[in-house]
Design a protein around this motif. Structure first.
Motif, PDB file in Angstrom:
ATOM      1  N   LEU A   1       0.454  -0.181 -10.658  1.00 12.71           N
ATOM      2  CA  LEU A   1      -0.330   0.494  -9.630  1.00 12.71           C
ATOM      3  C   LEU A   1      -1.756  -0.010  -9.740  1.00 12.71           C
ATOM      4  O   LEU A   1      -2.366   0.078 -10.802  1.00 12.71           O
TER       5      LEU A   1
ATOM      6  N   ASP B   1       0.879  -1.163   0.000  1.00 11.17           N
ATOM      7  CA  ASP B   1       0.000   0.000   0.000  1.00 11.17           C
ATOM      8  C   ASP B   1       0.918   1.215   0.000  1.00 11.17           C
ATOM      9  O   ASP B   1       2.020   1.182   0.560  1.00 11.17           O
TER      10      ASP B   1
ATOM     11  N   SER C   1      -5.501   0.484  -8.154  1.00  6.29           N
ATOM     12  CA  SER C   1      -6.336   1.360  -7.337  1.00  6.29           C
ATOM     13  C   SER C   1      -7.466   0.561  -6.709  1.00  6.29           C
ATOM     14  O   SER C   1      -8.155  -0.192  -7.396  1.00  6.29           O
ATOM     15  N   LYS C   2      -7.631   0.736  -5.397  1.00  7.61           N
ATOM     16  CA  LYS C   2      -8.715   0.069  -4.683  1.00  7.61           C
ATOM     17  C   LYS C   2     -10.035   0.725  -5.056  1.00  7.61           C
ATOM     18  O   LYS C   2     -10.074   1.950  -5.189  1.00  7.61           O
TER      19      LYS C   2
ATOM     20  N   THR D   1      -3.390   1.228  -3.794  1.00 10.05           N
ATOM     21  CA  THR D   1      -3.777   2.466  -3.123  1.00 10.05           C
ATOM     22  C   THR D   1      -5.267   2.721  -3.241  1.00 10.05           C
ATOM     23  O   THR D   1      -5.896   2.292  -4.203  1.00 10.05           O
ATOM     24  N   GLY D   2      -5.788   3.399  -2.260  1.00 10.16           N
ATOM     25  CA  GLY D   2      -7.174   3.833  -2.298  1.00 10.16           C
ATOM     26  C   GLY D   2      -7.282   5.294  -2.700  1.00 10.16           C
ATOM     27  O   GLY D   2      -8.366   5.842  -2.781  1.00 10.16           O
TER      28      GLY D   2
ATOM     29  N   SER E   1      -6.825   7.822  -5.592  1.00 14.26           N
ATOM     30  CA  SER E   1      -6.640   7.907  -7.036  1.00 14.26           C
ATOM     31  C   SER E   1      -5.739   9.063  -7.444  1.00 14.26           C
ATOM     32  O   SER E   1      -5.196   9.071  -8.547  1.00 14.26           O
TER      33      SER E   1
END
Length: 123
Positions: A99, A52, A101-102, A80-81, A83
């Motif tokens: 990468l 993360d 994105s969550k 990662t959450g 953006s």
């Protein structure tokens, strides 16, 4: 099969990702943040770092830089959450692979690992 070092500060997400990667045939060493992952990083060996980016004590970018010092060229998959995060801060010394994105589908993570392993074996 890869030996994966995973650093994710969300407990449920960390357990879910670790279990999914183990079900895909990988060995996973999972930690709550970059600081907790440092001893395993030093103990090595590992094939891929999944981290993360934003974690309280030691974030993913710093962990990736330390991983590169221990094992130059190790693939790094960031999750990662946020953006708005860009990889410009990662620097050239980090072997940025992908990468995610969550939220992301677990197949995306497994595919990213497979892709990173294939690229590593080709070089």
């Amino acid at each position: 099969m890869a030996r994966i070092l995973l650093a994710e500060d969300d407990n449920s997400m960390r357990h879910f990702l670790a279990r999914s990667l183990e079900n895909a045939g990988h060995e996973v060493l999972a930690f709550a943040d970059g600081e907790d992952a440092l001893p395993a990083l030093q103990a090595g060996p590992f094939d891929i770092l999944i981290t993360d980016i934003v974690m309280d004590r030691l974030g993913g970018l710093e962990l990736a830089m330390r991983a590169q010092a221990v094992k130059p060229g190790v693939p790094v998959i960031y999750i990662t959450g946020f953006s708005a995060i860009t990889m410009e801060d990662a620097g050239e010394e980090v072997n940025f692979s992908q990468l995610l994105s969550k939220p992301f589908h677990l197949n995306s993570l497994v595919e990213a690992v497979d892709k990173a392993l294939a690229a590593q074996q080709a070089s």
